[in-house]
Every structure is written in structure tokens, then in C-alpha cells.
Design a protein around this motif. Structure first.
Motif, PDB file in Angstrom:
ATOM      1  N   UNK A 233       0.834  -1.229  -0.136  1.00  0.00           N
ATOM      2  CA  UNK A 233       0.043  -0.117  -0.011  1.00  0.00           C
ATOM      3  C   UNK A 233       0.684   1.300   0.085  1.00  0.00           C
ATOM      4  N   UNK A 234       2.122   1.107   0.528  1.00  0.00           N
ATOM      5  CA  UNK A 234       3.019   2.363   0.590  1.00  0.00           C
ATOM      6  C   UNK A 234       3.958   2.497  -0.873  1.00  0.00           C
ATOM      7  N   UNK A 235       3.633   1.576  -1.668  1.00  0.00           N
ATOM      8  CA  UNK A 235       4.343   1.615  -3.118  1.00  0.00           C
ATOM      9  C   UNK A 235       4.429   3.048  -3.435  1.00  0.00           C
ATOM     10  N   UNK A 236       5.346   3.878  -3.834  1.00  0.00           N
ATOM     11  CA  UNK A 236       5.531   5.304  -4.182  1.00  0.00           C
ATOM     12  C   UNK A 236       4.467   5.620  -5.367  1.00  0.00           C
ATOM     13  N   UNK A 237       3.821   6.584  -4.922  1.00  0.00           N
ATOM     14  CA  UNK A 237       2.491   7.093  -5.854  1.00  0.00           C
ATOM     15  C   UNK A 237       3.488   7.587  -6.932  1.00  0.00           C
ATOM     16  N   UNK A 238       4.364   8.089  -7.063  1.00  0.00           N
ATOM     17  CA  UNK A 238       5.216   8.813  -8.020  1.00  0.00           C
ATOM     18  C   UNK A 238       6.188   7.901  -8.874  1.00  0.00           C
ATOM     19  N   UNK A 239       6.018   6.759  -8.304  1.00  0.00           N
ATOM     20  CA  UNK A 239       7.025   5.668  -9.137  1.00  0.00           C
ATOM     21  C   UNK A 239       7.134   5.581 -10.525  1.00  0.00           C
ATOM     22  N   UNK A 240       6.016   5.832 -11.220  1.00  0.00           N
ATOM     23  CA  UNK A 240       5.795   5.819 -12.725  1.00  0.00           C
ATOM     24  C   UNK A 240       6.453   7.032 -13.063  1.00  0.00           C
ATOM     25  N   UNK A 241       6.380   8.157 -12.645  1.00  0.00           N
ATOM     26  CA  UNK A 241       6.969   9.342 -13.242  1.00  0.00           C
ATOM     27  C   UNK A 241       8.438   9.437 -12.692  1.00  0.00           C
ATOM     28  N   UNK A 242       8.824   8.744 -11.760  1.00  0.00           N
ATOM     29  CA  UNK A 242      10.485   8.691 -11.483  1.00  0.00           C
ATOM     30  C   UNK A 242      10.799   7.741 -12.592  1.00  0.00           C
ATOM     31  N   UNK A 243      10.465   6.681 -12.946  1.00  0.00           N
ATOM     32  CA  UNK A 243      10.768   5.700 -13.812  1.00  0.00           C
ATOM     33  C   UNK A 243      10.959   6.455 -15.225  1.00  0.00           C
ATOM     34  N   UNK A 244       9.973   7.161 -15.583  1.00  0.00           N
ATOM     35  CA  UNK A 244       9.860   7.863 -16.870  1.00  0.00           C
ATOM     36  C   UNK A 244      11.063   8.959 -16.856  1.00  0.00           C
ATOM     37  N   UNK A 245      11.206   9.699 -15.791  1.00  0.00           N
ATOM     38  CA  UNK A 245      12.243  10.613 -15.894  1.00  0.00           C
ATOM     39  C   UNK A 245      13.905  10.005 -15.945  1.00  0.00           C
ATOM     40  N   UNK A 246      14.113   8.644 -15.193  1.00  0.00           N
ATOM     41  CA  UNK A 246      15.111   8.192 -15.406  1.00  0.00           C
ATOM     42  C   UNK A 246      15.483   7.727 -16.886  1.00  0.00           C
ATOM     43  N   UNK A 247      14.339   6.913 -17.428  1.00  0.00           N
ATOM     44  CA  UNK A 247      14.354   6.497 -18.995  1.00  0.00           C
ATOM     45  C   UNK A 247      14.751   7.689 -19.731  1.00  0.00           C
ATOM     46  N   UNK A 248      14.114   8.808 -19.503  1.00  0.00           N
ATOM     47  CA  UNK A 248      14.207   9.848 -20.448  1.00  0.00           C
ATOM     48  C   UNK A 248      15.601  10.408 -20.502  1.00  0.00           C
ATOM     49  N   UNK A 249      16.060  10.701 -18.988  1.00  0.00           N
ATOM     50  CA  UNK A 249      17.313  11.440 -18.856  1.00  0.00           C
ATOM     51  C   UNK A 249      18.589  10.476 -19.541  1.00  0.00           C
ATOM     52  N   UNK A 250      18.375   9.208 -19.167  1.00  0.00           N
ATOM     53  CA  UNK A 250      19.545   8.410 -19.646  1.00  0.00           C
ATOM     54  C   UNK A 250      19.601   8.447 -21.484  1.00  0.00           C
ATOM     55  N   UNK A 251      18.360   8.455 -21.851  1.00  0.00           N
ATOM     56  CA  UNK A 251      18.107   8.462 -23.442  1.00  0.00           C
ATOM     57  C   UNK A 251      18.826   9.642 -23.884  1.00  0.00           C
ATOM     58  N   UNK A 252      18.318  10.879 -23.227  1.00  0.00           N
ATOM     59  CA  UNK A 252      18.970  12.068 -23.916  1.00  0.00           C
ATOM     60  C   UNK A 252      20.200  12.354 -23.700  1.00  0.00           C
ATOM     61  N   UNK A 253      20.691  12.057 -22.397  1.00  0.00           N
ATOM     62  CA  UNK A 253      22.369  12.072 -22.436  1.00  0.00           C
ATOM     63  C   UNK A 253      23.132  11.096 -23.126  1.00  0.00           C
ATOM     64  N   UNK A 254      22.485   9.763 -23.336  1.00  0.00           N
ATOM     65  CA  UNK A 254      23.112   9.033 -24.348  1.00  0.00           C
ATOM     66  C   UNK A 254      23.286   9.493 -25.627  1.00  0.00           C
ATOM     67  N   UNK A 255      22.300  10.276 -26.123  1.00  0.00           N
ATOM     68  CA  UNK A 255      22.223  10.654 -27.567  1.00  0.00           C
ATOM     69  C   UNK A 255      23.349  11.794 -27.610  1.00  0.00           C
ATOM     70  N   UNK A 256      23.169  12.726 -26.722  1.00  0.00           N
ATOM     71  CA  UNK A 256      23.879  13.815 -26.886  1.00  0.00           C
ATOM     72  C   UNK A 256      25.461  13.664 -26.569  1.00  0.00           C
ATOM     73  N   UNK A 257      25.542  13.056 -25.383  1.00  0.00           N
ATOM     74  CA  UNK A 257      26.926  12.634 -24.813  1.00  0.00           C
ATOM     75  C   UNK A 257      27.351  11.293 -25.030  1.00  0.00           C
ATOM     76  N   UNK A 258      27.638  10.893 -26.045  1.00  0.00           N
ATOM     77  CA  UNK A 258      27.754   9.214 -26.158  1.00  0.00           C
ATOM     78  C   UNK A 258      29.176   9.005 -25.797  1.00  0.00           C
TER      79      UNK A 258
END
Length: 409
Positions: A356-381
Motif C-alpha cells: 500500500x505504500x508503493x511510491x505514488x510517483x514511481x511511474x513518473x520517477x521511472x519515466x524521468x530516469x529513462x528519458x534522462x539516460x536516453x537524452x544524455x546517451x544521444x547527446x553525450x555518447x
């Protein structure tokens, strides 16, 4: 870097670097020899097996969240006097209460974290990352933590909550003090400085809530203030907003920094797009930004200890659910110290909690991590660590984050 060998450690030590940087050999010994461990240093029992941690998260009738985040018990008397009523800050935060209060609060907060709302934030977060890189990339070097990793997440949180852009730096600095006061060991004099900063921060959030109640806008604060008097109290809204800002200014960017360090050390940069999703989970498993959560035992709890003999956790005891240990439990994750991008059950970690205490913002956190790693990888390979630097984590009771990480490309 002070790093007393965990092989000789007999208890946790939040003042030692290894508590955050390299606890895994110590945690492995606990899982095998004393899986239900009484820590004198933490003043708590510690659950270390994946099975026990997950069961405790799911058992609110025996392991209560009521007051579990109210860590003012570790503060000096003078600091507690300065804090006054705010020494019980988080007393009505959703992760700090049991049902039925928890059910009511979570229902209210969940209105802002629908799948559609989370997806809508992806493009904004991508643009925030691109904007930062447009400014920093030409330099060829940066402190990843302060100049790349934290800024987009902090800005996204500010936009989501409704913090004006001119106040973003103020919030970031005070949230850092917030974290250090409650979640990191500090000497008494420093506690007083941080306590005054914390009260200034709460006053700011209180005024933001009042302003949005008077003139609603299209933001989370306005959505929550619209529920004051029917579903939520004014204080509950202040605590919700304060803590969500902590996640965006601290927890999520800490995980990003931990993840980038891991990927660079493992020569796994840049990530192929098809591995992004699992890489985020494996990074959270092996270097989670959260080390665990506290609970209170509502009754005597008997659990199997080393070699199966029962251990009784007395009623009223503070209990740490060590998600850090659970994520390295070899009975669930074979070869747990090996970073494996193909690990089929990487997402069985409990960095976001469980039940019941699974983080309510977990989906947003995962999206942020995936997006940041994707953009950083594209721009700074060609991203790589600056050689010769000393890499050390912040000292903390239950968090893992880097104060700095120097990179070049």
C-alpha cells in the motif's frame, strides 16, 4: 575516504562512508547469520532478507508507518525546541500514516498521477534535459550532479507543483537542508542552522498553498488546495507538497547520478534503446537511492533468525526494512553484486517500497530516469569519468546520493 572494512563491522554506522558506499558484505553476513538484527547504532531492528522486507511492507497491521518518517528523535534537544510543532513534520504525509488515513490521502494524491498525466510530462522533461545540454555540452566537462543531473528533475517538480521559476533555486537549496536535517547525521550546531532553514522552507510552502487556494492555477498545488475542507487539511497539503519537492530535488536525481556512475564504471555507456527500461531497474536494484524504510512493530513479531531459531521483535520497536539488503539477496537475485543488464527480475527491487505504500510517483520517477539516460546517451555518447577524482557518497541514514561526479566528453 573513510571506509572501515565491512568484514570487521559488527553494527551499522551512519557516520562511516561504507554505510552508504559499500555495505554489501556486511549486509550479506547479516542475511546469513542474523537476518533479524538488533542494531544498537540505529536503535532499531533491521530486516535484511527480501522475503521478510516484502512481507513487512505488506503487513500494516503488524508493521505500522505511523510516525515512521518523523526522525526528530535523532535531533538534539535545542534543535527540537527550535522546530517546535514542526518536529513532528510529516506526521500527516501519506507514507507516514496507516489506513484509513493513508487510504484517504493516497486517493487524493493519485488524482495527479494518472497514466495520462505522467505521459504528458515526458515531453516537458525531455525538453528540460535538452535545454541544459544545449548550455553545458559545448564545455566538454561538468559536475554531473550539480550541472546536469539535478537541474531538469528539480525544474520538472517545480512546474508540476506550481513553484514560480524565480523561486526554483530557493526551493532547491532549502530542500537540500531539509534532507540533511532529517536524514543525515549532523552535529548540534549544524542542526540549528538546518532547522531554521527548514522552517523558512515550510513557511514558503505554506504561503504557496494559501496563494493557490485564493487563486487556483493548472498545477498540483491548486488541485490539492481544492480538496481542503473536504478530503484534506491545510497541513496535509503543505506536507504533501514539501515531500514531493524532496523527491524531485533529491531522490530522483540521486538515482540518476548513481545510475550514470554505475553505467560508466561498467563500460555500459551509452545504452542501446532496447536496454533502457531494464537498465533503469538494474541500476535501482544495485545502487538504490533509498536504503530502506522505518516501521514500528504494533505487536510482538516472531521471525526466523539465523539457522531458523525464532527472533522476537518486541511491540513498539523501531524496525528498518532494508531494501538495500533485499535488493542484494542472492536467493532472489543470483550473483547480486554483478551488474546484469539482462537480469530478468531486476524490477523485483523495492526501492519504491511495496504494497500500500508503493511510491505514488514511481511511474513518473521511472519515466524521468529513462528519458534522462536516453537524452544524455544521444547527446553525450562519449561521456566518461574524469580520472583521478575521489568519489564519495553523502552520509545518510536511509539515502544514497553523490554530492559531485566530475565527467567529461
Amino acid at each position: 575516504m573513510e571506509n572501515s572494512p565491512p568484514a570487521t563491522a559488527t553494527d551499522f554506522d551512519v557516520t562511516a562512508d561504507w554505510h552508504v558506499a559499500a555495505p554489501y558484505e556486511f549486509l550479506r553476513r547479516l542475511r546469513h547469520e542474523r537476518p533479524v538484527f538488533r542494531s544498537e547504532h540505529l536503535g532499531a531492528y533491521v530486516l535484511t532478507r527480501h522475503e521478510d522486507v516484502r512481507a513487512a511492507y505488506g503487513d500494516a497491521k503488524r508493521f505500522s508507518s505511523e510516525g515512521s518518517l518523523t526522525i526528530s528523535r535523532s535531533l538534539a534537544d535545542e534543535t527540537r525546541k527550535v522546530l517546535g510543532d514542526q518536529g513532528s513534520f510529516l506526521s500527516s504525509f501519506v507514507a507516514n500514516v496507516d489506513p484509513p488515513t493513508h487510504t484517504r490521502l493516497r486517493r487524493s494524491v493519485s488524482r495527479a498521477f494518472t497514466p495520462r498525466a505522467v505521459t504528458a510530462m515526458e515531453e516537458l522533461f525531455r525538453r528540460l534535459n535538452e535545454d541544459i545540454l544545449d548550455r553545458v555540452a559545448p564545455r566538454g566537462e561538468a559536475d554531473f550532479v550539480t550541472e546536469l543531473g539535478h537541474v531538469p528533475s528539480a525544474k520538472l517538480s517545480a512546474r508540476f507543483i506550481g513553484v514560480p521559476e524565480e523561486d526554483e533555486e530557493f526551493v532547491k537549496e532549502h530542500v537540500k537542508d531539509w534532507f540533511m536535517l532529517f536524514l543525515s547525521p549532523q552535529p548540534p550546531d549544524r542542526q540549528l542552522v538546518l532547522a531554521r532553514s527548514f522552517l523558512t522552507y515550510l513557511d514558503y510552502v505554506d504561503k504557496l498553498v494559501a496563494a493557490r487556494a485564493a487563486e487556483p492555477r493548472d498545477d498540483f498545488t491548486s488541485l490539492m488546495t481544492g480538496l481542503i475542507g473536504t478530503e484534506l487539511s491545510h497541513r496535509e497539503v503543505v506536507e504533501l507538497i514539501s515531500t514531493i519537492l524532496l523527491g524531485g530535488n533529491d531522490t530522483v536525481p540521486n538515482q540518476l547520478g548513481n545510475s550514470v556512475l554505475r553505467l560508466l564504471r561498467e563500460n555500459a555507456w551509452p545504452l542501446p534503446p532496447e536496454l533502457l527500461r531494464n537498465a533503469v531497474e538494474e541500476c535501482m536494484r544495485i545502487d538504490g537511492s533509498s536504503l530502506g524504510s522505518f516501521r514500528y512493530a504494533l505487536d510482538d513479531v516472531d521471525l526466523p533468525g539465523g539457522e531458523g531459531e525464532p527472533v522476537t521483535i518486541p511491540r513498539g520497536s523501531l524496525v528498518l526494512l532494508s531494501t538495500d539488503s533485499a535488493a542484494h539477496d542472492e536467493t532472489v537475485f543470483p550473483g547480486p553484486e554483478t551488474f546484469d543488464l539482462g537480469r530478468p527480475n531486476s524490477d523485483a527491487h523495492m526501492t519504491f517500497g511495496y504494497g500500500i505504500h508503493f511510491c505514488v510517483g514511481a511511474a513518473l520517477a521511472r519515466l524521468q530516469l529513462r528519458t534522462a539516460l536516453e537524452v544524455l546517451g544521444e547527446r553525450l555518447p562519449g561521456l566518461r569519468l574524469v580520472p583521478g577524482q575521489t568519489i564519495a557518497y553523502r552520509r545518510s541514514i536511509v539515502g544514497r546520493g553523490l554530492p559531485s561526479l566530475f565527467v567529461e566528453w
